[in-house]
Structures are given as structure tokens and as C-alpha cells.
Design a protein around this motif. Structure first.
Motif, PDB file in Angstrom:
ATOM      1  N   PHE A 192     -11.770  13.725 -10.317  1.00 32.21           N
ATOM      2  CA  PHE A 192     -11.562  14.869 -11.205  1.00 32.21           C
ATOM      3  C   PHE A 192     -11.974  14.496 -12.624  1.00 32.21           C
ATOM      4  CE2 PHE A 192      -8.283  15.599  -7.891  1.00 32.21           C
ATOM      5  CZ  PHE A 192      -8.856  16.742  -7.370  1.00 32.21           C
ATOM      6  N   ASN A 193     -11.650  13.290 -12.989  1.00 32.70           N
ATOM      7  CA  ASN A 193     -12.080  12.764 -14.281  1.00 32.70           C
ATOM      8  C   ASN A 193     -12.177  11.252 -14.134  1.00 32.70           C
ATOM      9  OD1 ASN A 193      -9.438  11.692 -14.620  1.00 32.70           O
ATOM     10  ND2 ASN A 193      -8.753  13.701 -15.334  1.00 32.70           N
ATOM     11  N   LYS A 194     -12.265  10.557 -15.248  1.00 39.76           N
ATOM     12  CA  LYS A 194     -12.458   9.103 -15.174  1.00 39.76           C
ATOM     13  C   LYS A 194     -11.294   8.399 -14.488  1.00 39.76           C
ATOM     14  CE  LYS A 194     -15.578   7.484 -18.754  1.00 39.76           C
ATOM     15  NZ  LYS A 194     -15.698   6.756 -19.998  1.00 39.76           N
ATOM     16  N   THR A 195     -10.120   9.000 -14.593  1.00 42.31           N
ATOM     17  CA  THR A 195      -8.924   8.303 -14.118  1.00 42.31           C
ATOM     18  C   THR A 195      -8.463   8.756 -12.743  1.00 42.31           C
ATOM     19  OG1 THR A 195      -8.286   8.283 -16.431  1.00 42.31           O
ATOM     20  CG2 THR A 195      -6.616   7.605 -14.870  1.00 42.31           C
ATOM     21  N   VAL A 196      -8.490  10.066 -12.501  1.00 41.62           N
ATOM     22  CA  VAL A 196      -7.841  10.587 -11.299  1.00 41.62           C
ATOM     23  C   VAL A 196      -8.865  11.084 -10.271  1.00 41.62           C
ATOM     24  CG1 VAL A 196      -6.087  12.188 -10.444  1.00 41.62           C
ATOM     25  CG2 VAL A 196      -5.979  11.372 -12.792  1.00 41.62           C
ATOM     26  N   GLY A 197      -8.625  10.747  -9.033  1.00 40.90           N
ATOM     27  CA  GLY A 197      -9.503  11.222  -7.967  1.00 40.90           C
ATOM     28  C   GLY A 197      -8.745  11.361  -6.662  1.00 40.90           C
ATOM     29  N   ILE A 198      -9.329  12.114  -5.744  1.00 41.41           N
ATOM     30  CA  ILE A 198      -8.747  12.176  -4.405  1.00 41.41           C
ATOM     31  C   ILE A 198      -9.676  11.449  -3.452  1.00 41.41           C
ATOM     32  CG2 ILE A 198      -7.355  14.257  -4.606  1.00 41.41           C
ATOM     33  CD1 ILE A 198      -9.707  15.800  -3.383  1.00 41.41           C
ATOM     34  N   TYR A 199      -9.106  10.869  -2.413  1.00 41.12           N
ATOM     35  CA  TYR A 199      -9.935  10.107  -1.494  1.00 41.12           C
ATOM     36  C   TYR A 199      -9.559  10.374  -0.054  1.00 41.12           C
ATOM     37  CZ  TYR A 199      -5.998   6.873  -1.063  1.00 41.12           C
ATOM     38  OH  TYR A 199      -4.772   6.324  -0.822  1.00 41.12           O
ATOM     39  N   PHE A 200     -10.508  10.058   0.794  1.00 42.02           N
ATOM     40  CA  PHE A 200     -10.292  10.147   2.237  1.00 42.02           C
ATOM     41  C   PHE A 200     -10.908   8.905   2.867  1.00 42.02           C
ATOM     42  CE2 PHE A 200     -11.900  11.345   6.463  1.00 42.02           C
ATOM     43  CZ  PHE A 200     -10.681  11.662   7.045  1.00 42.02           C
ATOM     44  N   GLU A 201     -10.121   8.224   3.674  1.00 42.91           N
ATOM     45  CA  GLU A 201     -10.583   6.954   4.217  1.00 42.91           C
ATOM     46  C   GLU A 201     -10.292   6.845   5.709  1.00 42.91           C
ATOM     47  OE1 GLU A 201      -9.240   4.154   0.443  1.00 42.91           O
ATOM     48  OE2 GLU A 201      -8.259   3.946   2.388  1.00 42.91           O
ATOM     49  N   PRO A 202     -11.280   6.868   6.538  1.00 41.21           N
ATOM     50  CA  PRO A 202     -11.060   6.422   7.913  1.00 41.21           C
ATOM     51  C   PRO A 202     -11.187   4.896   7.941  1.00 41.21           C
ATOM     52  CG  PRO A 202     -13.229   7.433   7.685  1.00 41.21           C
ATOM     53  CD  PRO A 202     -12.622   7.415   6.322  1.00 41.21           C
ATOM     54  N   GLY A 203     -10.583   4.272   8.915  1.00 46.95           N
ATOM     55  CA  GLY A 203     -10.685   2.822   8.954  1.00 46.95           C
ATOM     56  C   GLY A 203     -10.114   2.210  10.209  1.00 46.95           C
ATOM     57  N   LEU A 204     -10.212   0.896  10.226  1.00 45.49           N
ATOM     58  CA  LEU A 204      -9.669   0.121  11.345  1.00 45.49           C
ATOM     59  C   LEU A 204      -8.495  -0.707  10.848  1.00 45.49           C
ATOM     60  CD1 LEU A 204     -12.948  -1.329  12.888  1.00 45.49           C
ATOM     61  CD2 LEU A 204     -11.460   0.393  13.911  1.00 45.49           C
ATOM     62  N   CYS A 205      -7.526  -0.896  11.707  1.00 46.36           N
ATOM     63  CA  CYS A 205      -6.408  -1.737  11.307  1.00 46.36           C
ATOM     64  C   CYS A 205      -6.072  -2.707  12.435  1.00 46.36           C
ATOM     65  CB  CYS A 205      -5.187  -0.894  10.962  1.00 46.36           C
ATOM     66  SG  CYS A 205      -4.603   0.094  12.337  1.00 46.36           S
ATOM     67  N   TYR A 206      -5.493  -3.810  12.048  1.00 44.51           N
ATOM     68  CA  TYR A 206      -4.985  -4.744  13.045  1.00 44.51           C
ATOM     69  C   TYR A 206      -3.604  -5.193  12.594  1.00 44.51           C
ATOM     70  CZ  TYR A 206      -4.236  -8.787  15.984  1.00 44.51           C
ATOM     71  OH  TYR A 206      -3.688  -9.668  16.872  1.00 44.51           O
ATOM     72  N   TYR A 207      -2.622  -4.922  13.428  1.00 44.97           N
ATOM     73  CA  TYR A 207      -1.246  -5.271  13.073  1.00 44.97           C
ATOM     74  C   TYR A 207      -0.914  -6.665  13.574  1.00 44.97           C
ATOM     75  CZ  TYR A 207      -0.246  -0.874  10.974  1.00 44.97           C
ATOM     76  OH  TYR A 207      -0.259   0.175  10.099  1.00 44.97           O
TER      77      TYR A 207
END
Lengths: 195, 430
Positions: free
Chosen positions: B376-391
Motif C-alpha cells: 500500500f505504501n513503503k511500510t505496509v503491504g498484504i501478502y499471500f504465501e503458499p509453501g512447504l513445511c516440515y514439522y
């Protein structure tokens, strides 16, 4: 190497001349890009592409006395920046519905905007260059673009409107808001630092 | 000070312009080298190249994730594949068949020391006898095609009962074994490999039997030949029944679902979703170190916990990530990045049906993500992340702990430490 000699060398594709030109002007041109873009990574990319364009179009440059080379280089950089902003506009990111997005405090009526206190001109020189640059870079995009074109490039509102695809009234309104915002911040700086 | 701003005539603006008109910004050391390489190396323009490379990288990363992903996620339909155990007594009768893989326990066994165990795989190709070690197992599990009905029967009724009915789930049509055996061809292949864990034994008797682990009850079946010598077995799962094609062989009707321990809950996990508030520190234009708070919601449908009822288990986790991101596209408003890091999570609230769950352990996972951000500006943004995890550190039995009634608490991460994550959120960059 004299400016004219340098420009001749660049026109002829002399590698050494190009390097010297870059060393002489790259920092200044990056400053110009920063003033328009406000983001260092993008400004650096713009500088890179700008110099490619400069070297590719040197045959269009005619030396017209001292300072003409720097002015020509700056003009290319500004055009690159505006072109970049226009592309962003087309992708719907920076502009809204053909108009610059009016970021910042839009609730203030324009009559009131005209009533801002102008900073003391004599004290401007006492403010560090980096502070003024920061204030310009932090202006909302619409304000900043019009402000740069009007104040630094000395374009008229009609020319600005044509360049950015907005109307003249919008350009004038953006300039007023830019000046009001800058004046307020500069006055605060002067007050805070007791200049 | 003046109050009448005549455009371009204000002196303060002229001074301001003069002040910064010769402003210089330091250029990276390798900037000229890059430019030179491009000019004399025939490379395309930087911004164009970055867009193209960034796009290719993003697409490649997403493709890789989706290619690798299935290899990490165990197929729940095939989770029971593997070796299984049959118990054979002195008379070479099959006493019981147990599914070792599913429950991690031998759920049907014999108390007789001299009994033998045979190992077979799901295809029936391999058969091997092994010695039974004397162990005290719970012999309550009865292998029957209709466990609920069977459990109500007295032990002396456990002789082969030709009148026992077979439930066909969909048609609700009842067939006797005789009727069933007369029409195997019609039903062949109807549900071939439905569950992948059917198991059958060939024994030399035409009888049809159900057996219990009760050693007083011996099925009317004896081993015709040693298990090693068995030919490959054709398995024809029809509905929930296993049959042999060879008429002289005994058909052992086994409902695999009934092989599970009584009351062992079965989990069906949904894709976990996470929401994060992330604080990132730009250590350069390309790299970011970040931390923050991540809320995750894990929902599972649990059957077999309460009679004839599926309940929902919800686990709410709060976690702290520490991550390192590489922003391979970082435009004015958009960023596409890939990152890796660690997430430490604690369950803050859990519920199964109406019962509260307490999961005490802290879980740690390694994460690899590809994300996109809109700023939205230099500081704030929205994100979407698909990913892999290993517990890390998940127990072999796939549990997170125990409920009050002794059942295990399970989650998608405890049962499948490798997984796929979806996270969205707000990012504050500094």
C-alpha cells in the motif's frame, strides 16, 4: 576531457569516453531518478536503463555550450522516469481512473491550501540537501511528480497534464498540495532546529 | 513570510530547487560493470530482464512446489499399504490377521506360544512365516465382516454360519455366503483396489469362516501348503469383502475398517490456513529478515470417536516465525519473493466436539515459501504465501498428546510432518 570531446567520444562509441561520462554524471542522474521515483532499487534500475538509452541515442545530441550535456542527460532521465510512471499507471497501480491518486490529506479545501506559510527563503540554504530530498521523495506520488515537473523541469500545467494524461486543474491542485505539504515540513524543520 | 503563493515565483521554491538541483546519490560500485556487461555483452535492458527473470523464477518455484508436494504428502487412501500379519496356530489354521501398519500394534494375535505368524504383503505375492514371541496382546478384536453384529454373538456361535448375512452398503441387499459365492464373477472388479489394503489367505477348505482371537474357537481352515509356496493371490474386493477366485480356497471375509482398534478415532484433516502479521527489516533491496506473529487454524473431522457421529476438531495455534526472504521482484507496489525459516508454534486453544483439548507441546517447523506482496505504501503491504513445511520432532504414532479418554490427539502436522501451507497477512517493512 572537455565536455564536447567527451560527447564526441560517446557518440563514436568510445568505451573509455562512456566510462568517464558515467563516472561524471551517474550520481547526479541517480539523484534525479530518486527525486521522481523515491525508491532506491527502482531508481538504480532506471539509471541503468537510462544510460543504455543515452549511449544508444548520442547521435541525437548536439553540444550547445557548457552545461548542455548535463541538461540533455537529465532530460533523458526525467523522460525515463515519467515513462516508467506512465507504465505503472497503465497497470493501474499509481493512478486511478486516469487521474493521479490524491494521496495525503485530501480533506483540506484548496482555498485553505493556498494559505500555507511560505518558509523563509534565506533559511532554505541552511537545511541539509538530504533533508529536502527526503521531504520531496516522501511526497505522495501524484504531488511529487507534478512538483518535480513544474519546479525542476519548469513545465506548464498544460504540458504536465499532457505528459501524465490528467487535466490541468488536477495538475495545479497537485502542485498546490505538494507545496503546502513541503512548506509545512520545512517550517517544522526550521522551528525544530532553531535555524 | 508571505501568504500569497504565486506559482513558480515564490523565492523559497527557487532556493529549494537550487539547493537540490545538484544532488547526488551514491551509485553501487558494480553499477558500471553491469552496464558495460550489458552494452557489450548483448544483454537486454535491466528492468525488462528483471521482470522476465522474476516471472520465470516465480513460475518455476510454484511448479516445483506442486511437483514436489505430492511426494511429501502421504496419500491417506493408501496409508495402510504395507506388510500385514497373519497368525497361524498348531493346526495350521489361520487364527487372525492383523494390520500392523495402521494401528502400530498387532491388533489380532494369539496367546499360544507355538503359534506362528506369517507376513504377507498387500498383493499376496510374498508370504513368510515368523515365530511368534509370547506377548500379551489384547485379543478382543474380532475379524468379521460385520463386527457390530458379531460382537453380540456368544463365542459358541462363532462356528461358520452359512446364514450370516452380508450387508451391501449401498443397496442394503443382504446375501448369504452361499449366494455370494455363487456369483463372484458378476461382482469381480467392481471395486478393485478400492482401499489398497485387502489381504487374503488361501487355505485348504471349502468352508467359510469368521474367526475370533479367542483360541477356543478354531476356524475350519487349515493351511494347504506352506505360505512360502503360495501362488500369487487374486484379490477381488467386492464391496468390503475379500474373496479368492480358486473355489477350493476359503474366503476370509474381512472388513478392513473393523481391523482398527475399537474406538480409535479416524482423522480427516483439512488444509490448514494461517494469517500473519509480519515485521520485516530490509537488509538490502533484495533481502529481508522478518519476524512477527502467525495464527494458524487446523480443522479435522474426526469419526469413530463418538458413535455414528463425526465431530470437528479445531486447533488454534499462535506462532513466531523467523525468516529470511529474497525479493527477486521488488517493484514500486509489488514484490515477489521466496524465503526460508523457522516457525515456533503453541496451541492456544483446542476443541474436539464439545470437549476442550489441551496440547501442551511447542512445535517447531521448517518452512519454505514463495510469496507475493502488494504494498500500500513503503511500510505496509498484504501478502499471500503458499509453501512447504516440515514439522520437527513429531511422534511416530502421529499424536500430539492424549485426550482425557486416552485417545490420541492428532493434527495434520503430527500425522504428516511434511505439508503444504497457505498463509496470508499484513507485512510491515522497515
Amino acid at each position: 576531457m572537455e565536455e564536447q570531446e567527451l560527447s564526441d567520444g560517446c557518440r563514436n562509441g568510445n568505451r573509455n569516453a562512456r566510462r568517464i561520462l558515467y563516472e561524471l554524471y551517474a550520481e547526479h542522474m541517480l539523484g534525479v531518478c530518486m527525486r521522481y521515483i523515491g525508491d532506491k532499487a527502482t531508481a538504480q534500475d532506471l539509471l541503468h536503463d537510462g544510460f543504455i538509452k543515452i549511449f544508444a541515442s548520442f547521435d541525437k545530441f548536439t553540444w550547445r555550450g557548457a552545461g548542455s550535456l548535463k541538461a540533455w542527460l537529465s532530460r533523458i532521465m526525467v523522460n525515463m522516469a515519467i515513462e516508467y510512471l506512465r507504465k505503472e499507471k497503465n497497470s493501474g497501480m499509481l493512478f486511478d481512473d486516469g487521474r493521479l491518486i490524491l494521496q495525503g490529506d485530501n480533506t483540506v479545501k484548496e482555498e485553505k491550501l493556498g494559505l500555507y506559510s511560505e518558509p523563509d527563503a534565506d533559511k532554505i540554504n541552511l537545511i541539509p540537501q538530504s533533508v529536502i530530498m527526503q521531504y520531496i521523495e516522501e511526497l505522495p506520488l501524484g504531488y511529487r511528480t507534478v512538483f518535480n515537473l513544474f519546479v525542476f523541469e519548469k513545465k506548464t500545467h498544460k504540458e504536465i497534464a499532457d505528459m501524465l494524461g490528467i487535466n490541468e486543474k488536477s495538475s495545479s491542485s497537485q502542485l498546490l498540495r505538494a507545496k503546502s505539504t513541503l512548506a509545512k515540513r520545512i517550517n517544522e524543520y526550521i522551528k525544530d532546529n532553531e535555524i | 513570510m508571505s501568504t500569497s503563493p504565486k506559482e513558480n515565483k515564490e523565492e523559497w521554491l527557487n532556493r529549494l530547487r537550487d539547493s537540490v538541483s545538484d544532488y547526488k546519490e551514491s551509485v553501487p560500485n558494480d553499477a558500471w560493470q553491469k552496464l558495460e556487461r550489458q552494452m557489450y555483452g548483448g544483454k537486454m535492458q535491466f528492468l525488462t530482464r528483471r521482470r522476465i527473470y522474476g516471472g520465470i523464477s516465480a513460475v518455476a518455484a510454484i511448479v516445483i512446489i506442486f511437483l514436489i508436494l505430492p511426494t511429501f504428502i502421504p496419500d491417506s487412501n493408501n496409508k495402510d499399504k504395507g506388510l500385514q500379519i497373519a497368525v497361524v496356530n498348531n493346526n495350521e489354521s489361520v487364527v487372525a490377521i492383523a494390520d500392523e501398519i495402521k494401528s502400530k500394534k498387532i491388533i489380532a494375535d494369539s496367546n499360544h506360544k507355538n503359534d506362528k505368524r506369517a507376513i504377507v504383503d498387500n498383493t499376496g505375492d510374498i508370504a513368510k512365516e515368523i515365530e511368534v514371541e509370547k506377548e500379551a496382546y489384547n485379543n478382543e478384536v474380532v475379524l468379521s465382516y460385520n463386527k457390530q453384529e458379531y460382537n453380540k454373538q456368544e463365542p459358541n456361535k462363532q462356528e461358520p454360519n452359512k446364514e450370516e448375512k452380508i450387508e451391501e452398503k449401498k443397496k442394503e441387499k443382504e446375501l448369504t455366503w452361499e449366494e455370494y459365492l455363487q456369483q463372484p464373477q458378476q461382482k469381480e472388479n467392481k471395486k478393485q483396489n478400492k482401499d489398497g489394503n485387502w489381504l487374503a489367505f488361501s487355505v485348504g477348505n471349502n468352508g467359510v469362516g469368521t474367526f475370533g482371537a479367542d483360541n477356543n474357537v478354531k476356524p475350519q481352515a487349515s493351511m494347504e501348503q506352506s505360505l512360502q509356496e503360495l501362488p500369487p493371490i487374486d484379490i477381488n474386493p467386492v464391496k468390503d469383502i475379500v474373496m479368492f477366485q480358486r473355489p477350493s480356497f476359503l474366503a476370509l471375509p474381512i472388513i478392513v475398517e473393523e481391523l482398527k482398534l475399537e474406538n480409535e478415532p479416524e482423522y480427516r484433516h483439512k488444509q490448514p490456513l494461517s494469517f500473519g502479521i509480519t515485521f520485516g527489516k530490509n537488509i538490502s533491496s533484495k533481502f529481508t529478515v522478518e519476524t512477527g506473529l502467525v495464527y494458524s487454524l487446523l480443522i479435522s473431522d474426526v469419526s469413530n470417536l463418538q458413535k455414528n457421529k463425526t465431530v470437528t476438531q479445531t486447533l488454534h495455534y499462535l506462532g513466531i516465525p523467523v525468516r529470511f526472504n529474497w525479493n527477486f521482484i521488488n517493484k514500486n507496489k509489488y514484490a515477489v519473493y521466496t524465503g526460508a525459516g523457522v516457525l515456533i508454534e503453541k496451541c492456544i486453544y483446542g476443541k474436539i466436539g464439545d470437549e476442550k483439548l489441551s496440547v501442551k507441546s511447542v512445535q517447531t517447523s521448517l518452512n519454505f515459501n514463495v510469496g507475493a506482496q502488494y504494498k500500500f505504501n513503503k511500510t505496509v503491504g498484504i501478502y499471500f504465501e503458499p509453501g512447504l513445511c516440515y514439522y520437527l520432532g513429531m511422534k511416530d504414532n502421529g499424536s500430539l498428546g492424549e485426550m482425557k479418554n486416552g485417545n490420541f490427539i492428532k493434527s495434520i502436522h503430527s500425522e504428516h510432518p511434511f505439508g503444504f501451507t497457505l498463509q496470508a497477512g499484513l507485512r510491515f517493512s522497515f
